[in-house]
Design a protein around this motif. Structure first.
Motif, PDB file in Angstrom:
ATOM      1  N   HIS A 128      14.133  52.780  30.968  1.00 42.44           N
ATOM      2  CA  HIS A 128      12.876  51.968  30.575  1.00 42.44           C
ATOM      3  C   HIS A 128      11.934  52.387  29.643  1.00 42.44           C
ATOM      4  O   HIS A 128      11.423  53.760  30.054  1.00 42.44           O
ATOM      5  CB  HIS A 128      12.610  51.307  31.776  1.00 42.44           C
ATOM      6  CG  HIS A 128      11.375  50.411  31.537  1.00 42.44           C
ATOM      7  ND1 HIS A 128      11.389  49.101  31.129  1.00 42.44           N
ATOM      8  CD2 HIS A 128       9.986  50.799  31.964  1.00 42.44           C
ATOM      9  CE1 HIS A 128      10.265  48.640  31.245  1.00 42.44           C
ATOM     10  NE2 HIS A 128       9.262  49.382  31.489  1.00 42.44           N
ATOM     11  N   GLY A 129      11.474  51.658  28.782  1.00 42.79           N
ATOM     12  CA  GLY A 129      10.385  52.455  27.808  1.00 42.79           C
ATOM     13  C   GLY A 129      10.714  53.249  26.627  1.00 42.79           C
ATOM     14  O   GLY A 129      10.075  53.391  25.677  1.00 42.79           O
ATOM     15  N   VAL A 130      12.131  53.288  26.345  1.00 36.02           N
ATOM     16  CA  VAL A 130      12.540  54.237  25.356  1.00 36.02           C
ATOM     17  C   VAL A 130      12.546  53.098  24.075  1.00 36.02           C
ATOM     18  O   VAL A 130      13.252  51.922  24.111  1.00 36.02           O
ATOM     19  CB  VAL A 130      13.938  54.519  25.509  1.00 36.02           C
ATOM     20  CG1 VAL A 130      14.606  55.355  24.390  1.00 36.02           C
ATOM     21  CG2 VAL A 130      13.916  55.806  26.623  1.00 36.02           C
ATOM     22  N   PRO A 131      12.063  53.577  22.953  1.00 33.34           N
ATOM     23  CA  PRO A 131      12.140  52.802  21.748  1.00 33.34           C
ATOM     24  C   PRO A 131      13.643  52.168  21.510  1.00 33.34           C
ATOM     25  O   PRO A 131      14.701  53.061  21.559  1.00 33.34           O
ATOM     26  CB  PRO A 131      11.513  53.450  20.646  1.00 33.34           C
ATOM     27  CG  PRO A 131      10.878  54.596  21.299  1.00 33.34           C
ATOM     28  CD  PRO A 131      11.368  54.856  22.731  1.00 33.34           C
ATOM     29  N   VAL A 150      11.526  59.379  20.505  1.00 32.09           N
ATOM     30  CA  VAL A 150      10.920  59.169  21.467  1.00 32.09           C
ATOM     31  C   VAL A 150       9.439  60.142  21.391  1.00 32.09           C
ATOM     32  O   VAL A 150       8.463  59.312  21.790  1.00 32.09           O
ATOM     33  CB  VAL A 150      11.430  59.595  22.774  1.00 32.09           C
ATOM     34  CG1 VAL A 150      10.788  59.495  24.008  1.00 32.09           C
ATOM     35  CG2 VAL A 150      12.869  58.545  22.829  1.00 32.09           C
ATOM     36  N   LEU A 151       9.483  61.213  21.224  1.00 33.19           N
ATOM     37  CA  LEU A 151       8.182  61.881  20.937  1.00 33.19           C
ATOM     38  C   LEU A 151       7.125  61.400  20.026  1.00 33.19           C
ATOM     39  O   LEU A 151       6.151  61.303  20.341  1.00 33.19           O
ATOM     40  CB  LEU A 151       8.567  63.461  20.637  1.00 33.19           C
ATOM     41  CG  LEU A 151       9.250  64.228  21.624  1.00 33.19           C
ATOM     42  CD1 LEU A 151       9.568  65.690  21.275  1.00 33.19           C
ATOM     43  CD2 LEU A 151       8.561  64.417  23.045  1.00 33.19           C
ATOM     44  N   ARG A 152       7.748  60.942  19.042  1.00 36.35           N
ATOM     45  CA  ARG A 152       6.740  60.321  17.821  1.00 36.35           C
ATOM     46  C   ARG A 152       6.244  59.217  18.588  1.00 36.35           C
ATOM     47  O   ARG A 152       5.151  58.656  18.099  1.00 36.35           O
ATOM     48  CB  ARG A 152       7.594  60.060  16.593  1.00 36.35           C
ATOM     49  CG  ARG A 152       7.739  61.341  15.950  1.00 36.35           C
ATOM     50  CD  ARG A 152       8.180  61.240  14.497  1.00 36.35           C
ATOM     51  NE  ARG A 152       8.643  62.567  13.756  1.00 36.35           N
ATOM     52  CZ  ARG A 152       8.020  63.368  13.347  1.00 36.35           C
ATOM     53  NH1 ARG A 152       6.480  63.054  13.548  1.00 36.35           N
ATOM     54  NH2 ARG A 152       8.328  64.503  12.950  1.00 36.35           N
ATOM     55  N   ASP A 153       6.910  58.346  19.388  1.00 40.89           N
ATOM     56  CA  ASP A 153       6.523  57.203  19.791  1.00 40.89           C
ATOM     57  C   ASP A 153       5.460  57.322  20.935  1.00 40.89           C
ATOM     58  O   ASP A 153       4.552  56.587  21.136  1.00 40.89           O
ATOM     59  CB  ASP A 153       7.745  56.283  20.511  1.00 40.89           C
ATOM     60  CG  ASP A 153       7.224  54.989  21.247  1.00 40.89           C
ATOM     61  OD1 ASP A 153       6.784  54.146  20.365  1.00 40.89           O
ATOM     62  OD2 ASP A 153       7.395  55.077  22.255  1.00 40.89           O
ATOM     63  N   ARG A 154       5.793  58.460  21.735  1.00 44.71           N
ATOM     64  CA  ARG A 154       4.781  58.720  22.944  1.00 44.71           C
ATOM     65  C   ARG A 154       3.441  59.634  22.427  1.00 44.71           C
ATOM     66  O   ARG A 154       2.625  59.746  23.147  1.00 44.71           O
ATOM     67  CB  ARG A 154       5.348  59.476  23.946  1.00 44.71           C
ATOM     68  CG  ARG A 154       6.879  58.731  24.479  1.00 44.71           C
ATOM     69  CD  ARG A 154       6.484  57.822  25.277  1.00 44.71           C
ATOM     70  NE  ARG A 154       7.440  56.806  25.588  1.00 44.71           N
ATOM     71  CZ  ARG A 154       8.173  57.151  26.598  1.00 44.71           C
ATOM     72  NH1 ARG A 154       8.139  57.864  27.432  1.00 44.71           N
ATOM     73  NH2 ARG A 154       9.216  55.860  26.957  1.00 44.71           N
ATOM     74  N   ILE A 155       3.493  60.379  21.233  1.00 41.78           N
ATOM     75  CA  ILE A 155       2.480  61.202  21.031  1.00 41.78           C
ATOM     76  C   ILE A 155       1.697  60.559  19.725  1.00 41.78           C
ATOM     77  O   ILE A 155       2.181  60.465  18.788  1.00 41.78           O
ATOM     78  CB  ILE A 155       3.029  62.590  20.506  1.00 41.78           C
ATOM     79  CG1 ILE A 155       3.801  63.400  21.684  1.00 41.78           C
ATOM     80  CG2 ILE A 155       1.672  63.626  19.829  1.00 41.78           C
ATOM     81  CD1 ILE A 155       4.538  64.789  21.241  1.00 41.78           C
ATOM     82  N   PRO A 156       0.449  60.369  20.286  1.00 36.00           N
ATOM     83  CA  PRO A 156      -0.245  59.393  19.316  1.00 36.00           C
ATOM     84  C   PRO A 156      -0.653  59.907  17.743  1.00 36.00           C
ATOM     85  O   PRO A 156      -0.297  59.254  16.943  1.00 36.00           O
ATOM     86  CB  PRO A 156      -1.809  59.357  20.054  1.00 36.00           C
ATOM     87  CG  PRO A 156      -1.582  59.687  21.465  1.00 36.00           C
ATOM     88  CD  PRO A 156      -0.314  60.646  21.367  1.00 36.00           C
ATOM     89  N   ALA A 216       4.478  68.373  23.961  1.00 35.63           N
ATOM     90  CA  ALA A 216       4.992  67.418  24.991  1.00 35.63           C
ATOM     91  C   ALA A 216       5.286  68.247  26.135  1.00 35.63           C
ATOM     92  O   ALA A 216       5.086  67.786  27.232  1.00 35.63           O
ATOM     93  CB  ALA A 216       6.382  66.925  24.520  1.00 35.63           C
TER      94      ALA A 216
END
Length: 75
Positions: free
Chosen positions: A9-12, A50-56, A70
């Motif tokens: 859940h939550g993965v682009p 995923v990291l690019r999505d989660r790190i502003p 991360a």
């Protein structure tokens, strides 16, 4: 329970698509060994998405910097 072929859940969606491909490539590497290297690259691409999505402020930072950012700091 996570079904095979489903991303957590939550993965682009882009990362989920790349992960599905990465999961299929090792099976195909039975017929073509080079697919195993492609599977590893697809897995790394999914991690980067995923990291690019989660790190502003990920911007155009290289993957190794995103991983360092991360990674939790040891206490």
């Amino acid at each position: 329970m996570v079904r095979l072929g489903c991303a957590p859940h939550g993965v682009p969606e882009a990362a989920a698509t790349v992960l599905r491909t990465a999961r299929e490539l090792p099976r195909q590497s039975y017929y073509c060994y080079a697919f195993s290297a492609v599977a590893v690259m697809h897995s790394l691409i999914a991690v980067e998405i995923v990291l690019r999505d989660r790190i502003p402020d990920a911007g155009k930072k290289p993957l190794h910097q995103l991983i360092k950012r991360a990674r939790p700091t040891a206490s």
